[in-house]
Design an enzyme around this catalytic site. Structure first.
Site, PDB file in Angstrom:
ATOM      1  N   ARG A 254      51.911 -11.111 -17.586  1.00  0.00           N
ATOM      2  CA  ARG A 254      51.116 -11.696 -16.506  1.00  0.00           C
ATOM      3  C   ARG A 254      51.096 -10.701 -15.345  1.00  0.00           C
ATOM      4  NH1 ARG A 254      54.784 -15.898 -18.119  1.00  0.00           N
ATOM      5  NH2 ARG A 254      53.725 -17.684 -19.059  1.00  0.00           N
TER       6      ARG A 254
ATOM      7  N   HIS B 129      44.703 -10.759 -16.686  1.00  0.00           N
ATOM      8  CA  HIS B 129      45.005 -11.737 -17.732  1.00  0.00           C
ATOM      9  C   HIS B 129      44.196 -11.475 -19.003  1.00  0.00           C
ATOM     10  CE1 HIS B 129      47.818 -15.027 -17.540  1.00  0.00           C
ATOM     11  NE2 HIS B 129      47.078 -15.728 -18.367  1.00  0.00           N
TER      12      HIS B 129
END
Length: 299
Positions: free
Chosen positions: A148, A244
């Protein structure tokens, strides 16, 4: 206890016992405060211990005029957790949310990039500038380890265990996991760390932070988004992408090449394998190959 006292107690439970992130805590708190505002606006005087299903239904109907189905589902989920907590603490014996159903929402499939797209993104990085080596190492790590954006910017030098072939990641809710890192990705990180980062004037407190800006501080989330978006424009990529997208591509490419969902779940740090299962929808062809290869009655 008034509503505020119950909410603060619930927040402590979510933070300490369930280890939820600040964003999740903020969302749950916002939704409960919205319920309190509804009660005040409609002159409904009732405690969390006594509020009825009918009153909550009225609140949800009111909210449904203002927010989309996905937000409604989140509100209902948060309220269910709150009243489950009250039962757990013996404040209530029943959950007024038990028969309230969340609206059906379609599962949004994540955008992914092809391996060629990723190669083109990384090839577009200007390595003549010092930050170019940093950006290459960072993108290789985002894609190579499925991180992330919050995990890449907070990655520490002390989290690198290259001899063992792993890096230690601190994910949502401060939960830690070890993720394998390929030799090629290690090489890019080592080059940046030993040849670029070493020349920075590092601000006190960031000595252990791996990826730094030119001022010697930790990169921001916004900066990582900007770097990737600018590279996408540079190669005329038609998709709208973010950090992402590289994480989604990591998981999708692993699945396409035969990795099992449980392993992908552990590497991504998903608490539930249900979250990881979204990647199964991305490549039906791969699933057909799995059946043909492994099922005992494939003939």
């Amino acid at each position: 206890m008034n509503w505020n006292s119950y909410i603060k107690s619930f927040q402590s439970y979510l933070k300490i016992e369930r280890g939820l992130s600040k964003n999740t805590l903020a969302n749950y708190t916002f939704d409960l405060e919205r319920l309190c505002a509804f009660l005040l606006e409609n002159a409904i005087s009732v405690s969390p211990e006594k509020i009825s299903e009918e009153t909550i239904q009225q609140f949800i109907y009111s909210v449904s005029k203002e927010v989309n189905a996905r937000s409604q589902a989140r509100i209902i989920s948060g309220l269910k957790s709150f009243f489950s907590y009250l039962i757990f603490e013996d404040y209530r014996s029943d959950n007024p949310m038990e028969l309230i159903e969340a609206p059906r929402i379609g599962r949004k499939l994540p955008d992914t990039l092809s391996l060629e797209d990723i190669d083109n993104l990384i090839a577009a990085i200007d390595l003549s500038k010092p930050e170019g080596e940093r950006n290459r190492a960072m993108l290789e790590t985002l894609y190579g380890c499925g991180l992330r954006v919050s995990e890449i910017i907070s990655l520490k030098i002390s989290d690198l265990f290259f001899d063992e072939g792993f890096i230690k990641i601190t994910g949502k809710g401060n939960k830690q996991r070890f993720v394998p890192i390929a030799k090629a990705t290690q090489k890019f990180i080592a080059f940046y760390k030993n040849n670029i980062r070493i020349h920075l004037n590092i601000v006190k407190g960031y000595e252990d932070t791996l990826f730094l800006n030119r001022r010697g501080k930790q990169l921001t989330r916004a900066m990582v988004f900007t770097i990737i978006k600018q590279l996408a424009v540079k190669i005329n990529l038609s998709k709208t992408i973010s950090p992402h997208t590289l994480r989604h591509s990591f998981a999708t490419h692993l699945l396409e090449n035969g990795a099992d969902l449980r392993s992908i779940q552990l590497m991504l740090g998903h608490e539930s394998i249900t979250t990881t299962e979204i990647y199964v929808h991305l490549d039906r062809k791969h699933l057909t190959q799995i059946i043909n290869k492994f099922h005992p009655r494939k003939m």
